[in-house]
Write a protein that holds these residues in place. Structure first.
Motif, PDB file in Angstrom:
ATOM      1  N   MET A  94     -11.231 -37.386 -25.804  1.00 50.87           N
ATOM      2  CA  MET A  94     -10.685 -36.138 -26.324  1.00 50.87           C
ATOM      3  C   MET A  94     -10.352 -36.252 -27.811  1.00 50.87           C
ATOM      4  O   MET A  94     -10.441 -35.284 -28.554  1.00 50.87           O
ATOM      5  CB  MET A  94      -9.434 -35.732 -25.536  1.00 50.87           C
ATOM      6  N   THR A  95      -9.991 -37.458 -28.239  1.00 52.53           N
ATOM      7  CA  THR A  95      -9.753 -37.678 -29.670  1.00 52.53           C
ATOM      8  C   THR A  95     -11.042 -37.470 -30.461  1.00 52.53           C
ATOM      9  O   THR A  95     -11.034 -36.898 -31.559  1.00 52.53           O
ATOM     10  CB  THR A  95      -9.211 -39.101 -29.909  1.00 52.53           C
ATOM     11  N   LEU A  96     -12.164 -37.924 -29.906  1.00 55.08           N
ATOM     12  CA  LEU A  96     -13.457 -37.707 -30.562  1.00 55.08           C
ATOM     13  C   LEU A  96     -13.735 -36.216 -30.733  1.00 55.08           C
ATOM     14  O   LEU A  96     -14.197 -35.777 -31.790  1.00 55.08           O
ATOM     15  CB  LEU A  96     -14.572 -38.333 -29.725  1.00 55.08           C
ATOM     16  N   LEU A  97     -13.438 -35.431 -29.719  1.00 54.27           N
ATOM     17  CA  LEU A  97     -13.676 -33.990 -29.813  1.00 54.27           C
ATOM     18  C   LEU A  97     -12.783 -33.367 -30.876  1.00 54.27           C
ATOM     19  O   LEU A  97     -13.226 -32.508 -31.642  1.00 54.27           O
ATOM     20  CB  LEU A  97     -13.421 -33.317 -28.463  1.00 54.27           C
ATOM     21  N   ARG A  98     -11.529 -33.785 -30.921  1.00 51.70           N
ATOM     22  CA  ARG A  98     -10.605 -33.213 -31.915  1.00 51.70           C
ATOM     23  C   ARG A  98     -11.027 -33.560 -33.331  1.00 51.70           C
ATOM     24  O   ARG A  98     -10.938 -32.733 -34.242  1.00 51.70           O
ATOM     25  CB  ARG A  98      -9.183 -33.732 -31.655  1.00 51.70           C
ATOM     26  N   GLU A  99     -11.469 -34.790 -33.540  1.00 50.09           N
ATOM     27  CA  GLU A  99     -11.752 -35.262 -34.891  1.00 50.09           C
ATOM     28  C   GLU A  99     -13.159 -34.912 -35.379  1.00 50.09           C
ATOM     29  O   GLU A  99     -13.391 -34.805 -36.582  1.00 50.09           O
ATOM     30  CB  GLU A  99     -11.557 -36.779 -34.950  1.00 50.09           C
ATOM     31  N   HIS A 100     -14.106 -34.741 -34.441  1.00 47.84           N
ATOM     32  CA  HIS A 100     -15.502 -34.567 -34.858  1.00 47.84           C
ATOM     33  C   HIS A 100     -16.159 -33.319 -34.278  1.00 47.84           C
ATOM     34  O   HIS A 100     -17.331 -33.063 -34.573  1.00 47.84           O
ATOM     35  CB  HIS A 100     -16.336 -35.789 -34.437  1.00 47.84           C
ATOM     36  N   GLY A 101     -15.428 -32.567 -33.465  1.00 45.21           N
ATOM     37  CA  GLY A 101     -16.081 -31.524 -32.706  1.00 45.21           C
ATOM     38  C   GLY A 101     -16.021 -30.115 -33.253  1.00 45.21           C
ATOM     39  O   GLY A 101     -15.141 -29.761 -34.043  1.00 45.21           O
ATOM     40  N   VAL A 102     -16.981 -29.314 -32.815  1.00 39.93           N
ATOM     41  CA  VAL A 102     -17.025 -27.860 -32.980  1.00 39.93           C
ATOM     42  C   VAL A 102     -17.510 -27.327 -31.636  1.00 39.93           C
ATOM     43  O   VAL A 102     -17.920 -28.109 -30.771  1.00 39.93           O
ATOM     44  CB  VAL A 102     -17.975 -27.421 -34.121  1.00 39.93           C
ATOM     45  N   PRO A 103     -17.472 -26.015 -31.407  1.00 39.83           N
ATOM     46  CA  PRO A 103     -17.943 -25.499 -30.120  1.00 39.83           C
ATOM     47  C   PRO A 103     -19.335 -26.012 -29.747  1.00 39.83           C
ATOM     48  O   PRO A 103     -20.281 -25.935 -30.541  1.00 39.83           O
ATOM     49  CB  PRO A 103     -17.946 -23.984 -30.348  1.00 39.83           C
ATOM     50  N   GLY A 104     -19.440 -26.561 -28.551  1.00 43.44           N
ATOM     51  CA  GLY A 104     -20.674 -27.201 -28.092  1.00 43.44           C
ATOM     52  C   GLY A 104     -20.528 -28.703 -28.004  1.00 43.44           C
ATOM     53  O   GLY A 104     -21.319 -29.386 -27.352  1.00 43.44           O
ATOM     54  N   ALA A 105     -19.479 -29.238 -28.639  1.00 43.71           N
ATOM     55  CA  ALA A 105     -19.309 -30.692 -28.699  1.00 43.71           C
ATOM     56  C   ALA A 105     -18.953 -31.288 -27.342  1.00 43.71           C
ATOM     57  O   ALA A 105     -19.381 -32.400 -27.019  1.00 43.71           O
ATOM     58  CB  ALA A 105     -18.233 -31.053 -29.727  1.00 43.71           C
ATOM     59  N   ALA A 106     -18.173 -30.580 -26.536  1.00 48.38           N
ATOM     60  CA  ALA A 106     -17.786 -31.125 -25.224  1.00 48.38           C
ATOM     61  C   ALA A 106     -19.014 -31.256 -24.326  1.00 48.38           C
ATOM     62  O   ALA A 106     -19.191 -32.256 -23.624  1.00 48.38           O
ATOM     63  CB  ALA A 106     -16.738 -30.230 -24.577  1.00 48.38           C
TER      64      ALA A 106
END
Length: 284
Positions: A94-106
């Protein structure tokens, strides 16, 4: 608290409404999965540095996807997505999603994670759950307390153990096993053909293929009722009950539909987008 499944469901709505975004996402998925497999082949599953290398790869692919998706996402959609992600449990993925994500990242993260190899393919459920502990967000891998919904990491561990138990049972009923293999081989080809098209109606085509496979499995069981009646399905049913709690909708749906029907565990794996057997036939 938001679940990862809710984030993925929101992302799927956005992807369904934008063909350019789907193309960028599909390219990122292909690159990410290829990278994961390359690391597994180069380093081996047991390499102690594999997790850190995979984390760097995930971050790099997520960053590239974010760059490619820039301009294809509205600020409102991105803000809503970030609000979802901020409510997820705090852990490595979840840290990866917060730091590197945009919609579609999950969904991208999920697709890369499906390409991972692990002890679950060779050992039992306990071994698989131990391997999944670092990625677990539901607590089951560490506490063995069954949650309302298994996170993706635990669901995949359960799914692998379920398949292993199913294959072991089918070896004791060769007539049924041979027919189940034929059904699964056919549906694998059907799913590969549907996913290769990549059209908006591919989902309905996949559902039709899965429906035919379920009916074929039911007929096979009726024909081999005597063989299947002597099998002890206790462990298979325990794992099926866990699979019904999976956060992966395709696995959960097949587990609920295929009670006491051998072949269901393997069908549930084929139904997952990113399945290796299906993907291998997409390239033919």
């Amino acid at each position: 608290m938001t679940t990862l499944r809710e984030v993925v469901a929101y992302e799927e709505e956005l992807l369904a409404g934008s063909a350019p975004l789907r193309r960028v996402h599909a390219e990122a998925v292909a690159r990410g999965r290829a990278g994961v497999r390359a690391l597994h082949e180069a380093d081996g599953v047991a390499d102690p540095q594999l997790e850190s290398r995979l984390e760097r790869l995930y971050a790099e692919v997520l960053d590239d996807y974010a760059a490619g998706a820039a301009g294809l996402l509205s600020s409102e959609d991105t803000d809503r997505w970030r609000a979802f992600v901020e409510r997820l449990p705090a852990n490595g993925p979840m840290t990866l999603l917060r730091e590197h994500g945009v919609p579609g990242a999950a969904r991208l993260f999920d697709s890369m994670d499906l390409a991972r190899e692990g002890p679950e393919s060779k050992g039992g459920l306990d071994t698989a759950l131990s391997a999944a502990a670092k990625r677990c967000v539901c607590g089951y891998a560490t506490t063995r307390v069954v949650p309302r919904q298994l996170c993706n990491a635990c669901a995949r561990a359960v799914g692998a153990a379920w398949v292993a138990e199913e294959r072991s049972l089918l070896q004791r009923a060769p007539g049924l096993g041979a027919e189940v293999s034929e059904v699964l081989d056919e549906v694998t080809s059907d799913l590969a053909a549907a996913r290769s098209k990549g059209t908006d109606d591919s989902f309905s085509t996949e559902e039709a293929a899965l429906f035919r496979a379920r009916r074929a499995l039911a007929r096979a069981h009726r024909r081999h009722r005597k063989d299947s009646s002597i099998l002890d399905l206790t462990r298979w049913e325990e794992l099926a009950a866990l699979a019904r709690r999976a956060s992966l909708p395709a696995m959960r749906a097949e587990a609920r539909r295929g009670r006491r029907r051998l072949g269901t565990a393997q069908l549930a794996q084929l139904a997952l987008y990113g399945n290796r057997d299906v993907d291998a036939r997409r390239t033919r």
